[in-house]
Design a protein around this motif. Structure first.
Motif, PDB file in Angstrom:
ATOM      1  N   THR A 280       4.122 -16.760  56.554  1.00  0.00           N
ATOM      2  CA  THR A 280       4.244 -16.975  55.106  1.00  0.00           C
ATOM      3  C   THR A 280       4.844 -15.732  54.460  1.00  0.00           C
TER       4      THR A 280
ATOM      5  N   ASN B 296      18.341 -23.990  55.506  1.00  0.00           N
ATOM      6  CA  ASN B 296      17.780 -23.005  54.588  1.00  0.00           C
ATOM      7  C   ASN B 296      17.774 -23.487  53.152  1.00  0.00           C
TER       8      ASN B 296
ATOM      9  N   ARG C  83      16.891 -24.786  49.682  1.00  0.00           N
ATOM     10  CA  ARG C  83      15.663 -24.972  48.901  1.00  0.00           C
ATOM     11  C   ARG C  83      15.895 -26.112  47.943  1.00  0.00           C
TER      12      ARG C  83
ATOM     13  N   GLN D 286      13.540 -17.787  64.870  1.00  0.00           N
ATOM     14  CA  GLN D 286      12.742 -18.534  63.899  1.00  0.00           C
ATOM     15  C   GLN D 286      11.701 -17.610  63.242  1.00  0.00           C
TER      16      GLN D 286
ATOM     17  N   GLY E 157      13.697 -16.972  48.678  1.00  0.00           N
ATOM     18  CA  GLY E 157      14.433 -17.842  49.586  1.00  0.00           C
ATOM     19  C   GLY E 157      13.575 -18.378  50.715  1.00  0.00           C
ATOM     20  N   THR E 158      14.180 -19.252  51.475  1.00  0.00           N
ATOM     21  CA  THR E 158      13.513 -19.855  52.626  1.00  0.00           C
ATOM     22  C   THR E 158      13.467 -18.850  53.774  1.00  0.00           C
ATOM     23  N   VAL E 159      12.337 -18.846  54.493  1.00  0.00           N
ATOM     24  CA  VAL E 159      12.253 -18.051  55.714  1.00  0.00           C
ATOM     25  C   VAL E 159      12.314 -19.006  56.888  1.00  0.00           C
ATOM     26  N   ASN E 160      13.280 -18.806  57.729  1.00  0.00           N
ATOM     27  CA  ASN E 160      13.282 -19.516  59.012  1.00  0.00           C
ATOM     28  C   ASN E 160      14.196 -18.787  59.980  1.00  0.00           C
TER      29      ASN E 160
ATOM     30  N   VAL F 142      15.345 -14.300  56.147  1.00  0.00           N
ATOM     31  CA  VAL F 142      15.204 -14.866  54.801  1.00  0.00           C
ATOM     32  C   VAL F 142      16.615 -15.124  54.257  1.00  0.00           C
ATOM     33  N   THR F 143      16.765 -16.304  53.627  1.00  0.00           N
ATOM     34  CA  THR F 143      18.069 -16.702  53.085  1.00  0.00           C
ATOM     35  C   THR F 143      18.011 -16.648  51.567  1.00  0.00           C
TER      36      THR F 143
ATOM     37  N   GLU G 148      22.115 -14.481  54.529  1.00  0.00           N
ATOM     38  CA  GLU G 148      20.932 -14.329  55.384  1.00  0.00           C
ATOM     39  C   GLU G 148      20.621 -12.851  55.606  1.00  0.00           C
TER      40      GLU G 148
ATOM     41  N   PRO H 113      18.316 -17.605  47.950  1.00  0.00           N
ATOM     42  CA  PRO H 113      18.454 -18.964  47.419  1.00  0.00           C
ATOM     43  C   PRO H 113      19.643 -19.136  46.485  1.00  0.00           C
TER      44      PRO H 113
END
Ligand code: FES
Lengths: 375, 118
Positions: free
Chosen positions: B16, A65, A67, B74, B53-56, B78-79, B86, B81
């Motif tokens: 997205t 995760n 960035r 997956q 934040g990153t989505v995964n 969302v994490t 999470e 940043p």
């Protein structure tokens, strides 16, 4: 004991209304940056290491995760700040007026085995800190690195920098220090700090080493190592400092504990007082209870601040360890677990107590003039 | 409660997420495999920009995975940043503490336009 600050009401104090001093921010002391300040032959090694890549197996575990351009001031993917100008801009963005600078790489300093190399690095770091960080921007102050591998040299370094206006304390590298701070071999360092009227600041880091209490090798992930490393280091070093009578033998010495939060402190006060009752005759140089020394001459930096479900519990904890006068705000900027000033500002305490924690205590302790336009 | 049209559905393809400013509120619009979600861009921890934040996905390890690490969910997490907490995008609930949750805003597609109600 100060007036209890546990009250229901939260005053409407804002960061803009108060001086904010950050007792723990970090500069990126890369080998290439230090090389020009280092004596030969050690300089050659630092030059060769310049730009060495970060060993990826040292990343604390699984990090999908992450960035690479995090939305934090400076967007530091590697969570490090490389120039005084960057540091000034980022602290200002966080509404921090004054920062006390600690190193990044030199957090591991005490684990360096070769005393000659350690001495050369300490000298280079202190030169570099003064030249590149402490003379360039307003509101950046530093702590001179005391080399535990060479206490006599460290004492001379403290004397050398004692009159520098921007040098406000002595950094005691704590991760892996062996023997622990408090051992009598370090007395020259304590004496020099006391004579220079500079507080000593213990700062640890997560390190796996055979030096007590860093034997974290049996833990399989960084969760466990992070949980224990800083807190155990501070508990062990506080006990060591008390058990040889440092606060009694150096009666003006002031001691700061950083990056371990604060909730471990009441426990250690009660535990040490309990065994002081039983074993006073083993430590007769202590003229009062360990907790009395703590509430008179020790300070604790907030980060990483504990986050109980009910924030009032944290306010109670602050009172248990001697009140807001003992607490210094710290962010640990720019590291991964930095605390935003809001983490303290949101506590349910009176504005006067917040003002002490956020800045006034540190200004007094470190002898820093209040920044223009504040107070 | 006001409906805000934030753009045509083509601007928010599956997998997205994007930030939009709705009056004084910043909102993250997430398209998780064709289903839209909206969360405020403010983390309940220390008020970091959660939706940046990153989505995964995330890890799981339980009797169901035979106590080995598995990568699951997956696109659904969302994490933040700032400190890496999470959150389940669909519910706003953090995976680590019942105390850490964000509200969710209703989102739907009306005449091909993504519409958020706040
Ligand atoms: S502010 Fe979001 S994890 Fe800390």
């Amino acid at each position: 004991m100060s007036t209890p600050s546990t009250i229901e009401r939260t005053d409407r104090a804002t960061l803009a209304d108060m001086v904010v001093v950050d007792a723990d921010v970090h500069v990126n002391d890369t080998p290439g940056a230090l090389a020009p300040y280092c004596e030969e032959p050690w300089r050659l090694s630092l030059e060769a290491l310049d730009g060495a890549s970060y060993p990826y197996l040292q990343v604390p575990g699984f990090a999908p995760n992450m960035r690479l351009d995090p939305p934090i001031p400076g967007q530091h993917a590697n969570r490090s700040v490389s120039t005084a100008a960057e540091m000034r801009a980022e602290l200002s963005e966080l509404q921090i007026d004054v920062g006390i600078l600690f190193p990044d790489h030199m957090l591991l300093f005490a684990a360096i085995p070769n005393p000659e190399y350690a001495t050369a690095l300490a000298q280079a770091y202190n030169r570099w800190l003064l030249e590149e960080w402490l003379t360039r921007e307003p509101g950046l102050y530093g702590v001179v690195l005391a080399c535990p591998q060479n206490p006599d040299f460290a004492a001379r370094e403290i004397e050398r920098y004692a009159n520098e206006e921007r040098v406000v304390g002595v950094y005691l590298p704590t991760a892996g220090v062996n023997p622990l701070w408090g051992d009598r071999r370090y007395d020259p360092i304590m004496a020099a700090a006391e004579a220079a009227n500079l507080p000593v600041c213990l700062h640890s880091v997560t390190l796996v080493s055979p030096a007590f209490p860093c034997q974290l090798d049996q833990f399989e992930n960084h969760f466990a190592r992070q949980v224990l490393s800083h807190a155990f280091a501070m508990m062990a070093n506080l006990t060591s400092i008390v058990h040889t009578g440092v606060p009694a033998r150096f009666p003006e010495l002031r001691i700061v504990f950083t990056e371990a939060g604060i909730a471990w402190v009441p426990y250690m006060m009660w535990r040490m007082d309990k065994y002081y009752n039983e074993y006073r005759r083993l430590v007769p140089f202590l003229e009062k209870r360990p907790s009395d020394y703590i509430t008179e001459r020790m300070w604790f930096a907030t980060q990483p601040i504990e986050e109980p479900d009910d924030l009032k519990d944290l306010v109670v904890t602050i009172d248990l360890l001697g009140g807001p006068e003992r607490i210094l705000f710290a962010s640990d900027w720019p590291h991964h677990d930095f605390d935003h000033p809001r983490a303290i500002m949101k506590l349910p305490m009176p504005a006067a107590a917040k003002r002490r924690i956020m800045g006034e205590n540190a200004l007094e302790l470190f002898g820093i003039p209040a920044p223009a336009g504040k107070l | 409660m006001t409906d805000h049209v934030v753009g045509p559905v083509e601007d928010f393809p599956p997998g997205t997420h994007r930030l939009v400013q709705l009056g004084r509120i910043e909102v993250g619009i997430f398209n998780v495999a064709g289903v839209f979600h909206a969360l405020p861009n403010i983390c309940p921890h220390q008020f970091g920009p959660l939706c940046a934040g990153t989505v995964n996905g995330t890890t799981a390890c339980s009797a169901e995975t035979n106590w080995t690490f598995a990568w699951v969910r997956q696109g659904e997490i969302v994490t933040c940043p700032w400190h890496g907490i999470e959150f389940d995008i669909a519910t706003g609930q953090s995976l680590s503490s019942p105390r850490l949750r964000v509200r969710t805003y209703p989102v739907r597609v009306v005449d091909g336009q993504v519409t958020v109600t706040i």
